[in-house]
Design a protein around this motif. Structure first.
Motif, PDB file in Angstrom:
ATOM      1  N   ASP A  64       0.829  -1.213   0.000  1.00  0.00           N
ATOM      2  CA  ASP A  64       0.000   0.000   0.000  1.00  0.00           C
ATOM      3  C   ASP A  64       0.862   1.262   0.000  1.00  0.00           C
ATOM      4  O   ASP A  64       0.534   2.251  -0.660  1.00  0.00           O
ATOM      5  N   ASP A  65       1.962   1.219   0.761  1.00  0.00           N
ATOM      6  CA  ASP A  65       2.881   2.376   0.770  1.00  0.00           C
ATOM      7  C   ASP A  65       3.450   2.607  -0.628  1.00  0.00           C
ATOM      8  O   ASP A  65       3.566   3.749  -1.088  1.00  0.00           O
ATOM      9  N   TRP A  66       3.816   1.499  -1.291  1.00  0.00           N
ATOM     10  CA  TRP A  66       4.360   1.568  -2.649  1.00  0.00           C
ATOM     11  C   TRP A  66       3.350   2.249  -3.582  1.00  0.00           C
ATOM     12  O   TRP A  66       3.679   3.183  -4.312  1.00  0.00           O
ATOM     13  N   ALA A  67       2.114   1.775  -3.534  1.00  0.00           N
ATOM     14  CA  ALA A  67       1.070   2.346  -4.395  1.00  0.00           C
ATOM     15  C   ALA A  67       0.827   3.821  -4.062  1.00  0.00           C
ATOM     16  O   ALA A  67       0.664   4.654  -4.966  1.00  0.00           O
ATOM     17  N   ASP A  68       0.814   4.146  -2.769  1.00  0.00           N
ATOM     18  CA  ASP A  68       0.600   5.543  -2.359  1.00  0.00           C
ATOM     19  C   ASP A  68       1.696   6.449  -2.905  1.00  0.00           C
ATOM     20  O   ASP A  68       1.423   7.555  -3.397  1.00  0.00           O
ATOM     21  N   GLU A  69       2.930   6.008  -2.812  1.00  0.00           N
ATOM     22  CA  GLU A  69       4.035   6.856  -3.269  1.00  0.00           C
ATOM     23  C   GLU A  69       4.048   6.988  -4.795  1.00  0.00           C
ATOM     24  O   GLU A  69       4.359   8.061  -5.321  1.00  0.00           O
ATOM     25  N   LEU A  70       3.717   5.902  -5.485  1.00  0.00           N
ATOM     26  CA  LEU A  70       3.603   6.018  -6.952  1.00  0.00           C
ATOM     27  C   LEU A  70       2.501   7.002  -7.321  1.00  0.00           C
ATOM     28  O   LEU A  70       2.639   7.790  -8.269  1.00  0.00           O
ATOM     29  N   ALA A  71       1.413   6.975  -6.566  1.00  0.00           N
ATOM     30  CA  ALA A  71       0.321   7.928  -6.819  1.00  0.00           C
ATOM     31  C   ALA A  71       0.781   9.362  -6.554  1.00  0.00           C
ATOM     32  O   ALA A  71       0.399  10.283  -7.294  1.00  0.00           O
TER      33      ALA A  71
END
Ligand SMILES: [Mg+2]
Length: 122
Positions: A64-71
């Protein structure tokens, strides 16, 4: 992974509205947005920093952190393009067309050579 279908212009408008509602346009110069974008790229890198080459790409529990940062990266890229007068989807199309010319399938399939490498195409 296929993306949920959203129009890029809708994303641009949504991010612009978010900034407008908060009176943040005053802070969103291209320079500031670029620096913020670089910072967000750093936050993506931080998730996998110190991972070994054979470790999973994304640490377990950090998806989820990965997806948040990509966003965050996407949000700032869209905002930077908007505030610096770049039609990002048109630029993407134009740039990918150039890449197709630079990297024709014949000569570059399975190769990581750069287009101007003297060994390219051999
Ligand atoms: Mg972030």
């Amino acid at each position: 992974m296929p993306f949920t279908s959203r129009d890029f212009e809708d994303l641009r408008k949504e991010v612009a509205q978010f900034a407008e509602e908060r009176d943040w346009n005053q802070f969103h110069s291209p320079r500031n947005l670029l620096l913020a974008l670089v910072g967000e790229v750093g936050e993506v890198a931080e998730i996998v920093r110190w991972q070994g080459d054979n470790d999973p790409a994304i640490p377990v529990g950090k998806e989820d952190d990965w997806a948040d940062e990509l966003a965050d990266v996407l949000t700032l890229l869209i905002r930077l393009a908007d505030r610096s007068g770049v039609d990002l989807t048109a630029a993407f199309t134009r740039k990918l067309a150039k890449a197709r010319v630079k990297y024709p399938v014949d000569g570059f399939k399975g190769s990581n050579r750069k287009y101007n490498d003297p060994q390219a195409g051999t």
